[in-house]
Motif scaffolding. Structure first.
Motif, PDB file in Angstrom:
ATOM      1  N   ARG A   1     -46.202  19.760  25.893  1.00  0.00           N
ATOM      2  CA  ARG A   1     -45.729  18.437  26.290  1.00  0.00           C
ATOM      3  C   ARG A   1     -45.948  18.331  27.793  1.00  0.00           C
ATOM      4  NH1 ARG A   1     -45.828  18.271  21.487  1.00  0.00           N
ATOM      5  NH2 ARG A   1     -44.247  17.484  20.051  1.00  0.00           N
TER       6      ARG A   1
ATOM      7  N   VAL B   1     -44.987  16.790  30.832  1.00  0.00           N
ATOM      8  CA  VAL B   1     -43.796  16.031  31.230  1.00  0.00           C
ATOM      9  C   VAL B   1     -43.363  16.426  32.642  1.00  0.00           C
ATOM     10  CG1 VAL B   1     -41.373  15.569  30.668  1.00  0.00           C
ATOM     11  CG2 VAL B   1     -42.993  16.005  28.809  1.00  0.00           C
TER      12      VAL B   1
ATOM     13  N   TYR C   1     -30.970  15.549  29.445  1.00  0.00           N
ATOM     14  CA  TYR C   1     -32.264  15.778  30.068  1.00  0.00           C
ATOM     15  C   TYR C   1     -33.021  14.467  30.089  1.00  0.00           C
ATOM     16  CZ  TYR C   1     -37.269  16.971  29.585  1.00  0.00           C
ATOM     17  OH  TYR C   1     -38.626  17.026  29.701  1.00  0.00           O
TER      18      TYR C   1
ATOM     19  N   GLN D   1     -43.264  11.507  30.203  1.00  0.00           N
ATOM     20  CA  GLN D   1     -44.349  12.163  29.464  1.00  0.00           C
ATOM     21  C   GLN D   1     -45.609  11.302  29.471  1.00  0.00           C
ATOM     22  OE1 GLN D   1     -45.305  14.345  25.187  1.00  0.00           O
ATOM     23  NE2 GLN D   1     -43.221  13.820  25.709  1.00  0.00           N
TER      24      GLN D   1
ATOM     25  N   HIS E   1     -44.281  19.858  16.404  1.00  0.00           N
ATOM     26  CA  HIS E   1     -43.259  20.904  16.430  1.00  0.00           C
ATOM     27  C   HIS E   1     -41.933  20.271  16.004  1.00  0.00           C
ATOM     28  CE1 HIS E   1     -42.215  20.130  21.016  1.00  0.00           C
ATOM     29  NE2 HIS E   1     -41.779  19.179  20.235  1.00  0.00           N
TER      30      HIS E   1
ATOM     31  N   HIS F   1     -37.437  20.967  16.537  1.00  0.00           N
ATOM     32  CA  HIS F   1     -36.415  21.758  17.220  1.00  0.00           C
ATOM     33  C   HIS F   1     -35.058  21.124  16.954  1.00  0.00           C
ATOM     34  CE1 HIS F   1     -37.194  18.481  20.025  1.00  0.00           C
ATOM     35  NE2 HIS F   1     -38.435  18.928  20.208  1.00  0.00           N
TER      36      HIS F   1
ATOM     37  N   ARG G   1     -37.328   8.415  22.899  1.00  0.00           N
ATOM     38  CA  ARG G   1     -38.420   8.019  23.805  1.00  0.00           C
ATOM     39  C   ARG G   1     -38.202   6.564  24.148  1.00  0.00           C
ATOM     40  NH1 ARG G   1     -39.739  13.139  23.180  1.00  0.00           N
ATOM     41  NH2 ARG G   1     -39.728  13.678  20.982  1.00  0.00           N
TER      42      ARG G   1
ATOM     43  N   HIS H   1     -42.404  16.373  14.735  1.00  0.00           N
ATOM     44  CA  HIS H   1     -42.960  15.262  15.498  1.00  0.00           C
ATOM     45  C   HIS H   1     -44.162  15.692  16.317  1.00  0.00           C
ATOM     46  CE1 HIS H   1     -39.782  17.147  17.925  1.00  0.00           C
ATOM     47  NE2 HIS H   1     -40.421  16.756  18.999  1.00  0.00           N
TER      48      HIS H   1
ATOM     49  N   HIS I   1     -47.355  13.611  18.915  1.00  0.00           N
ATOM     50  CA  HIS I   1     -47.719  12.347  19.557  1.00  0.00           C
ATOM     51  C   HIS I   1     -49.235  12.285  19.687  1.00  0.00           C
ATOM     52  CE1 HIS I   1     -43.549  12.627  20.751  1.00  0.00           C
ATOM     53  NE2 HIS I   1     -43.786  13.602  21.591  1.00  0.00           N
TER      54      HIS I   1
ATOM     55  N   ASP J   1     -38.617  10.494  28.129  1.00  0.00           N
ATOM     56  CA  ASP J   1     -37.981  11.310  27.095  1.00  0.00           C
ATOM     57  C   ASP J   1     -36.523  11.523  27.464  1.00  0.00           C
ATOM     58  OD1 ASP J   1     -40.204  12.050  25.401  1.00  0.00           O
ATOM     59  OD2 ASP J   1     -40.895  13.380  26.994  1.00  0.00           O
TER      60      ASP J   1
ATOM     61  N   LEU K   1     -33.357  13.791  26.059  1.00  0.00           N
ATOM     62  CA  LEU K   1     -32.967  14.826  25.085  1.00  0.00           C
ATOM     63  C   LEU K   1     -31.606  15.397  25.438  1.00  0.00           C
ATOM     64  CD1 LEU K   1     -36.352  15.224  25.388  1.00  0.00           C
ATOM     65  CD2 LEU K   1     -35.871  16.949  23.666  1.00  0.00           C
TER      66      LEU K   1
ATOM     67  N   ILE L   1     -30.969  18.541  25.668  1.00  0.00           N
ATOM     68  CA  ILE L   1     -31.296  19.947  25.947  1.00  0.00           C
ATOM     69  C   ILE L   1     -30.123  20.729  26.552  1.00  0.00           C
ATOM     70  CG2 ILE L   1     -32.737  21.439  27.415  1.00  0.00           C
ATOM     71  CD1 ILE L   1     -35.015  19.458  26.826  1.00  0.00           C
TER      72      ILE L   1
HETATM   73  C1  1HN Z   1     -40.088  17.725  23.333  1.00  0.00           C
HETATM   74  O1  1HN Z   1     -40.174  18.126  22.058  1.00  0.00           O
HETATM   75  C2  1HN Z   1     -40.747  16.586  23.738  1.00  0.00           C
HETATM   76  O2  1HN Z   1     -41.589  16.122  21.586  1.00  0.00           O
HETATM   77  C3  1HN Z   1     -40.633  16.163  25.042  1.00  0.00           C
HETATM   78  O3  1HN Z   1     -42.295  14.941  23.207  1.00  0.00           O
HETATM   79  C4  1HN Z   1     -39.895  16.842  25.954  1.00  0.00           C
HETATM   80  C5  1HN Z   1     -38.501  18.719  26.480  1.00  0.00           C
HETATM   81  C6  1HN Z   1     -37.888  19.873  26.111  1.00  0.00           C
HETATM   82  C7  1HN Z   1     -37.951  20.314  24.807  1.00  0.00           C
HETATM   83  C8  1HN Z   1     -38.666  19.617  23.868  1.00  0.00           C
HETATM   84  C9  1HN Z   1     -41.600  15.837  22.764  1.00  0.00           C
HETATM   85  C10 1HN Z   1     -39.238  18.000  25.566  1.00  0.00           C
HETATM   86  C11 1HN Z   1     -39.322  18.459  24.250  1.00  0.00           C
END
Ligand code: 1HN
Length: 349
Positions: A72, A74, A93, A97, A108, A110, A116, A149, A151, A163, A165, A167
């Motif tokens: 990513r 970012v 967070y 991006q 991925h 998580h 977004r 997900h 992109h 973004d 999150l 986190i």
């Molecule tokens: C993440 O999965 C994305 O999917 C963007 O676009 C920022 C920052 C930390 C951990 C996962 C994404 C992220 C992230």
């Protein structure tokens, strides 16, 4: 923070602390007042970023590293009060991006929940569990916890979004799990924006029927700008709330609650020539200026606002908004988590 103790007693106490330190024992009474403060004391500070300034660095990063290499690509909006923590508030967070034409950010999933908010570009997509959300400026797109997900940008223009999150929250609970797949781009399982037709118009497929394809607790993940802006415009004809103007929260249609378990998101319209009364709340919030100009008064600071600015308001810091022209803001905060944990408070001054 220190309590009032005579010198000789203090000396003996210090000896006690030193003796027990190797046993990993520490005295509560020395720290109690700081731990249990009468009102929130956030280490975060109010801060302001201009989109154009951040985007310039982001484009430079685009020349140096691909989205695939970076996973990513970012730039983190890091709170100056939380250096090195990849956090904009103690619980949240924020990052900007970039996906360049032809690029993909590989699939991925998580446990962190994400939203977004599109800043620039049109027509790139996020695929969530096999369904593409095709994104336009100021759309809100969610990637709920543990949903696959990726992109991609098949257009000829760069695409940039904010973004948001949880986190730091997930880190706090030490509950991060993540997975990648061998297939960087998910197979499209349904038509683009399929869930908007199924769950986005105050309808849902009959429970248990074939058409009921999304998880029951989080069916919707795309909230287009065109729709939320029309609702806000319609509200604009009425009387604004003195503390928040015209404000609409994005909801999860499954339960009417916030869009994510940890994050609530909303939009506001402050009519031209009006100012909101000061208000403070225990959620730290990240704001994006969508339209208009004005001033954000955050505690002692006054920040001049223009379109696509970002600003963060720490917990229990008063905010009032002064609109020179119709001011439209998007914001997200940890209010969802705080309400679930029975922590949330607000004060209208
Ligand atoms: C993440 O999965 C994305 O999917 C963007 O676009 C920022 C920052 C930390 C951990 C996962 C994404 C992220 C992230």
């Amino acid at each position: 923070m220190s309590i009032l103790i005579p010198n000789d007693q203090r000396e003996q106490l210090e000896q006690l602390y030193k003796a027990m330190a190797p046993e990993s024992l520490t005295p509560l009474w020395e720290v109690l007042a700081a731990l249990v403060s009468p009102t929130p004391t956030s280490p975060a500070v109010a801060h302001h970023w201009r989109y154009a300034d951040a985007a310039r660095y982001l484009m430079r990063a685009g020349d140096l590293i691909s989205a695939e290499q970076a996973e990513r690509r970012v730039l983190i909006l890091e709170n100056p009060g939380l250096p090195g923590q990849s956090a904009i508030t103690p619980s949240l967070y924020a990052g900007l991006q970039l996906i360049l034409p032809g690029e993909v950010a590989p699939a991925h999933r998580h446990t962190q929940s994400a939203l977004r908010f599109v800043m620039e570009g049109e027509g790139a997509y996020t695929t969530v569990d096999g369904e593409r959300a095709v994104m336009r400026p100021f759309d809100l797109v969610l990637t709920p916890s543990w949903q696959w997900h990726d992109h991609g940008n098949e257009t000829s223009r760069p695409m940039v979004w904010l973004d948001g999150l949880d986190i730091p929250t997930v880190r706090h609970f030490a509950a991060s799990f993540a997975e990648k797949t061998d297939e960087p781009v998910q197979t499209r399982l349904v038509a683009d924006d399929d869930s908007l037709s199924r769950y986005g118009r105050n309808l849902r497929p009959l429970r248990g029927s074939l058409a009921d394809r999304r998880p029951a607790n989080r069916p919707l993940f795309h909230y287009p700008f065109a729709e939320w802006r029309r609702s806000l415009a319609d509200l604009g004809a009425g009387t604004p709330d003195p503390h928040v103007g015209h404000a609409l929260e994005f909801i999860n249609p499954a339960d009417g609650g916030p869009v994510l378990p940890t994050i609530a998101a909303q939009v506001q319209l402050i009519p031209a020539g009006t100012a909101t009364r000061p208000r403070r709340s225990s959620d730290g919030a990240i704001h994006v200026v969508v339209e208009g100009t004005g001033t954000a008064r955050i505690g002692e600071r006054a920040i001049a606002l223009s379109p696509r600015d970002f600003f963060v308001v720490p917990s229990w810091t008063t905010l009032s908004l002064d609109a020179a022209s119709d001011l439209v803001l998007f914001s997200y905060s940890d209010r969802a988590a705080q309400q679930r944990l029975e922590l949330y408070r607000e004060e209208r001054l």
